[in-house]
Design a protein around this motif. Structure first.
Motif, PDB file in Angstrom:
ATOM      1  N   HIS A   1       0.813  -1.220   0.000  1.00 17.97           N
ATOM      2  CA  HIS A   1       0.000   0.000   0.000  1.00 17.97           C
ATOM      3  C   HIS A   1       0.846   1.269   0.000  1.00 17.97           C
ATOM      4  CE1 HIS A   1       0.646  -0.725   4.355  1.00 17.97           C
ATOM      5  NE2 HIS A   1       0.595   0.587   4.454  1.00 17.97           N
TER       6      HIS A   1
ATOM      7  N   ARG B   1      -0.520   0.719  -5.780  1.00 18.98           N
ATOM      8  CA  ARG B   1      -1.599   0.416  -4.838  1.00 18.98           C
ATOM      9  C   ARG B   1      -2.092   1.643  -4.069  1.00 18.98           C
ATOM     10  NH1 ARG B   1      -2.132  -4.641  -2.634  1.00 18.98           N
ATOM     11  NH2 ARG B   1      -3.809  -3.636  -1.417  1.00 18.98           N
TER      12      ARG B   1
ATOM     13  N   ARG C   1      -8.851   2.080  -1.983  1.00 16.29           N
ATOM     14  CA  ARG C   1      -7.845   2.620  -1.064  1.00 16.29           C
ATOM     15  C   ARG C   1      -7.799   4.149  -1.103  1.00 16.29           C
ATOM     16  NH1 ARG C   1      -4.761  -0.662   1.893  1.00 16.29           N
ATOM     17  NH2 ARG C   1      -3.754   1.266   2.563  1.00 16.29           N
TER      18      ARG C   1
END
Length: 415
Positions: free
Chosen positions: A106, A111, A117
């Protein structure tokens, strides 16, 4: 877009003609290799610290926001907002941590803030895809050039106009400072992404018959993004649905509503403090970001680069640093005080910029390349002078663009 005299290309030799660009590039790239070889746990620890600080400031702000509308809550929440964008989102989306050993998924560019997200990593007026394209590609590829969408001197042409009364100029600048993420950055980045995708979707035959203008060639009054600011077109409606409403409803709707169990006064106090925090975040980021490539001692360029050496030179001559050196100083300046290093090597972690600054400064001094460093307050004064129309930026003569060189440079600029 109307052009002032300062926007017209100059037919003059480059002021950097005597610089050995190959030797300069060799030294810059040797330093880059050294910095990349030293990526490690310290860089990841530092990133997590910056992320923790931004979250902590936000939480502390909300902890006192429900009591009464107050500057302490607004300042804390605003600085948390600023840090999440400049000290976490900015370097991560530039692939700054992709090569760091052991980096969590992340915190990689593929990502971070992507898909669901976005709500966790970076919910803001700016859409992550749009900002990545406008900033990482258009701005970094064309820093200080006419195609740079963030060229302040050009974008402020209507403020700089000599017929605009000075009090009106000052008022407009203050209003821009207080709202620029919503009124400038969000619509401009979104339009840039939509226009880019529209151009890519054209067939070869369509492109020959009806070529679409690139971002820097779009006719507009002020900025191309003005076309999506009102939800009266398909792109405008999409802009509101994907950018304005998600952040606005969460920041000024959902979060203040969570305080309703404490009473309507607590809800109102949080709402007012949230609005004030938005102003704080806008002002702080404007004061640190806008002067990074603006000033009467910095250069604009009439064309692109023919080599890596010219690319590095343009980044140095068209950018400015602010003094720093500690986590607190650098955080409060969004690590934008290392703008020269960031523009030369956009794929490095924040900590590496601090380590690299004195070494790159020495390389620039060795080769006679400009390296400007001045306090953020003095730089804001130079920015103000440019926007008011009192001064103008320096100009470098036109440089021919070679497609092969641009493609080569593309390998170094994150998508």
């Amino acid at each position: 877009m109307p052009k002032s005299t300062a926007d017209r290309p100059l037919s003059q030799p480059s002021p950097f003609a005597g610089i050995d660009l190959k030797a300069f590039a060799a030294d810059v790239e040797a330093l880059h290799r050294s910095l990349k070889s030293d990526l490690g746990q310290a860089d990841l620890v530092h990133l997590r610290r910056m992320a923790r600080w931004s979250r902590m400031l936000t939480v502390l702000g909300y902890a006192v926001a429900w009591i009464v509308p107050n500057p302490v809550a607004a300042l804390l929440m605003g600085l948390g907002n600023m840090g999440r964008w400049t000290c976490v989102t900015h370097p991560v989306m530039h692939r700054g941590y992709d090569a760091v050993p052991g980096v969590p998924a992340h915190y990689t560019s593929k990502r971070f803030a992507m898909g669901w997200r976005r709500w966790l990593d970076w919910l803001d007026w700016l859409h992550p895809d749009a900002w990545a394209h406008e900033h990482n590609q258009l701005h970094h590829f064309q820093t200080g050039q006419q195609g740079d969408p963030d060229l302040v001197e050009r974008n402020a042409w209507f403020i700089r106009h000599r017929r605009v009364p000075r009090p009106v100029k000052a008022l407009i600048i203050v209003l821009v400072m207080m709202t620029w993420k919503l009124t400038y950055y969000a619509p401009n980045t979104f339009f840039a992404l939509k226009q880019h995708r529209r151009i890519r979707a054209q067939t070869a035959a369509q492109a020959r018959a009806h070529p679409l203008p690139a971002m820097g060639e779009v006719a507009c009054l002020v900025i191309p993004g003005e076309r999506v600011m009102l939800p009266v077109t398909a792109w405008g409606i999409e802009f509101w649905l994907r950018c304005v409403l998600p952040y606005g409803l969460v920041r000024f709707g959902l979060i203040p509503a969570l305080f309703l169990p404490l009473g309507t006064w607590a809800w109102m106090a949080v709402l007012v403090n949230s609005l004030l925090a938005e102003v704080v975040a806008n002002v702080v980021t404007f004061v640190t970001i806008a002067p990074n490539h603006t000033g009467d001692d910095l250069y604009r360029f009439d064309s692109g680069c023919r080599s890596r050496g010219e690319f590095y030179l343009q980044q140095c001559a068209g950018s400015v640093n602010y003094p720093g050196g500690t986590d607190v100083q650098d955080y409060l300046q969004g690590y934008l005080n290392y703008q020269i290093e960031h523009h030369v090597w956009p794929d490095l972690p924040l900590l590496k910029y601090r380590q690299a600054a004195p070494r790159l400064k020495a390389i620039c001094r060795k080769h006679g390349v400009p390296y400007v460093e001045e306090s953020v307050f003095r730089r804001f004064g130079r920015l103000w002078s440019i926007m008011m129309g009192d001064t103008s930026m320096r100009r470098a003569g036109a440089l021919a663009v070679e497609p092969a060189a641009r493609a080569d440079l593309g390998k170094r600029i994150p998508a």
